[in-house]
Scaffold this active site. Sequence first.
Site, PDB file in Angstrom:
ATOM      1  N   LEU A   2      35.313 -33.944  32.213  1.00 12.82           N
ATOM      2  CA  LEU A   2      34.824 -32.613  31.854  1.00 12.82           C
ATOM      3  C   LEU A   2      33.361 -32.496  32.249  1.00 12.82           C
ATOM      4  CD1 LEU A   2      36.190 -32.166  28.201  1.00 12.82           C
ATOM      5  CD2 LEU A   2      37.120 -31.184  30.294  1.00 12.82           C
ATOM      6  N   ASP A   3      32.967 -31.293  32.647  1.00 14.86           N
ATOM      7  CA  ASP A   3      31.547 -31.038  32.864  1.00 14.86           C
ATOM      8  C   ASP A   3      30.832 -31.235  31.531  1.00 14.86           C
ATOM      9  OD1 ASP A   3      32.124 -30.372  35.475  1.00 14.86           O
ATOM     10  OD2 ASP A   3      31.983 -28.215  35.153  1.00 14.86           O
ATOM     11  N   LYS A   4      29.564 -31.558  31.584  1.00 14.77           N
ATOM     12  CA  LYS A   4      28.779 -31.893  30.392  1.00 14.77           C
ATOM     13  C   LYS A   4      28.883 -30.846  29.294  1.00 14.77           C
ATOM     14  CE  LYS A   4      24.268 -31.608  30.532  1.00 14.77           C
ATOM     15  NZ  LYS A   4      22.848 -31.865  30.815  1.00 14.77           N
ATOM     16  N   THR A   6      31.267 -28.533  28.836  1.00 18.96           N
ATOM     17  CA  THR A   6      32.627 -28.074  28.541  1.00 18.96           C
ATOM     18  C   THR A   6      33.130 -28.747  27.277  1.00 18.96           C
ATOM     19  OG1 THR A   6      33.059 -27.765  30.887  1.00 18.96           O
ATOM     20  CG2 THR A   6      34.974 -27.896  29.459  1.00 18.96           C
TER      21      THR A   6
END
Length: 172
Positions: A2-4, A6
Amino acid sequence: RLDKETSGILVIAKNSVTAERMIKQRQRGILIKEYYALVKGNPPEEGILEIPMEEMRDARDGDKLKMKVGQSENAKTAKTFFQVVKRFEKFSLGNYTYIECELETGRTHQIRFHMASIGCPLLGDSFYGDGPELGISRTALHAQQLTFTHPFCEKVMRIESEMPKDLSFLLR
């Protein structure tokens, strides 16, 4: 992964055999990742975005990793399915849309980049949108559900994550 910023589900394989089996499921379309996002603007009711992506770094952004439309041999295919869940039109601060996304591929920043590419950046996205607004200081993206086959007992597993408070508040 996951992006930071998200929220939601993140699955971590405890060993290389599990990791390999999960990767194969993703490649065969068995592992299904579903996300919810709040975007600016009015996207079509549903769509498929197939925009190749490649990495770029911009010294003006502190050399942070960012994506651009892929035009070189380094470009990777990226496919996102989306559909509108609810529209918030004629809102005093603009039009916003709550969408559901499903990824066929899992590229870095894929949903963020694809939605921004059609003029509907995610609310709160500092890279591809206008940054913090409407009281949210992160990208309005949530990994809601993950469906896959257990790598050993072969039972179909469905994991869901409750919507975080900041996004729930915005949607109300």
